[in-house]
Write a protein that holds these residues in place. Structure first.
Motif, PDB file in Angstrom:
ATOM      1  N   GLU A  22      41.802  52.784  10.738  1.00 25.15           N
ATOM      2  CA  GLU A  22      41.314  51.407  10.610  1.00 25.15           C
ATOM      3  C   GLU A  22      42.393  50.413  11.024  1.00 25.15           C
ATOM      4  N   LEU A  23      43.629  50.669  10.634  1.00 21.44           N
ATOM      5  CA  LEU A  23      44.730  49.786  11.023  1.00 21.44           C
ATOM      6  C   LEU A  23      44.941  49.814  12.529  1.00 21.44           C
ATOM      7  N   GLU A  24      44.882  50.977  13.127  1.00 26.82           N
ATOM      8  CA  GLU A  24      45.040  51.083  14.567  1.00 26.82           C
ATOM      9  C   GLU A  24      43.928  50.328  15.291  1.00 26.82           C
ATOM     10  N   HIS A  25      42.721  50.359  14.735  1.00 28.55           N
ATOM     11  CA  HIS A  25      41.581  49.660  15.338  1.00 28.55           C
ATOM     12  C   HIS A  25      41.773  48.146  15.262  1.00 28.55           C
ATOM     13  N   GLU A  26      42.425  47.668  14.207  1.00 25.68           N
ATOM     14  CA  GLU A  26      42.645  46.229  14.015  1.00 25.68           C
ATOM     15  C   GLU A  26      43.646  45.659  15.009  1.00 25.68           C
ATOM     16  N   TYR A  27      44.532  46.490  15.524  1.00 26.28           N
ATOM     17  CA  TYR A  27      45.589  46.010  16.402  1.00 26.28           C
ATOM     18  C   TYR A  27      45.378  46.514  17.824  1.00 26.28           C
ATOM     19  N   VAL A  28      45.710  45.695  18.776  1.00 24.72           N
ATOM     20  CA  VAL A  28      45.645  46.095  20.184  1.00 24.72           C
ATOM     21  C   VAL A  28      47.063  46.118  20.729  1.00 24.72           C
ATOM     22  N   THR A  29      47.282  46.940  21.714  1.00 23.45           N
ATOM     23  CA  THR A  29      48.602  47.007  22.340  1.00 23.45           C
ATOM     24  C   THR A  29      48.639  46.003  23.472  1.00 23.45           C
ATOM     25  N   ALA A  30      49.684  45.247  23.541  1.00 17.14           N
ATOM     26  CA  ALA A  30      49.845  44.237  24.584  1.00 17.14           C
ATOM     27  C   ALA A  30      51.227  44.401  25.195  1.00 17.14           C
ATOM     28  N   GLN A  33      55.916  39.495  28.873  1.00 19.25           N
ATOM     29  CA  GLN A  33      56.277  39.186  30.260  1.00 19.25           C
ATOM     30  C   GLN A  33      57.347  40.122  30.819  1.00 19.25           C
ATOM     31  N   ASP A  34      58.143  40.714  29.935  1.00 19.82           N
ATOM     32  CA  ASP A  34      59.196  41.631  30.372  1.00 19.82           C
ATOM     33  C   ASP A  34      58.694  43.070  30.489  1.00 19.82           C
ATOM     34  N   GLY A  35      57.422  43.295  30.177  1.00 17.54           N
ATOM     35  CA  GLY A  35      56.862  44.638  30.244  1.00 17.54           C
ATOM     36  C   GLY A  35      57.078  45.456  28.994  1.00 17.54           C
ATOM     37  N   ASN A  36      57.596  44.828  27.923  1.00 21.93           N
ATOM     38  CA  ASN A  36      57.800  45.527  26.662  1.00 21.93           C
ATOM     39  C   ASN A  36      56.497  45.562  25.870  1.00 21.93           C
ATOM     40  N   LEU A  37      56.233  46.711  25.257  1.00 22.50           N
ATOM     41  CA  LEU A  37      55.028  46.829  24.446  1.00 22.50           C
ATOM     42  C   LEU A  37      55.180  46.047  23.158  1.00 22.50           C
ATOM     43  N   LYS A  38      54.103  45.432  22.735  1.00 23.65           N
ATOM     44  CA  LYS A  38      54.074  44.749  21.444  1.00 23.65           C
ATOM     45  C   LYS A  38      52.670  44.881  20.885  1.00 23.65           C
TER      46      LYS A  38
END
Length: 50
Positions: A22-30, A33-38
């Protein structure tokens, strides 16, 4: 180990896995600008808003 304890541990493991999914579903990976995952909330709800 008593059967009741084994059953409780199995149910607890399923509960933890469901919570994690459920927590993983709530968050999206973005990517910034530097190409770092957040990660960021996928909805406008944030702390204290939901």
């Amino acid at each position: 180990m008593p059967h009741e304890l084994i059953g409780w541990m199995s149910k607890r493991g399923r509960d933890i896995d469901l919570c994690r999914r459920e927590l993983e579903h709530e968050y999206v990976t973005a990517v910034d600008q530097d190409g770092n995952l957040k990660s960021r909330p996928s909805s406008p709800r944030g702390p204290g808003r939901g």
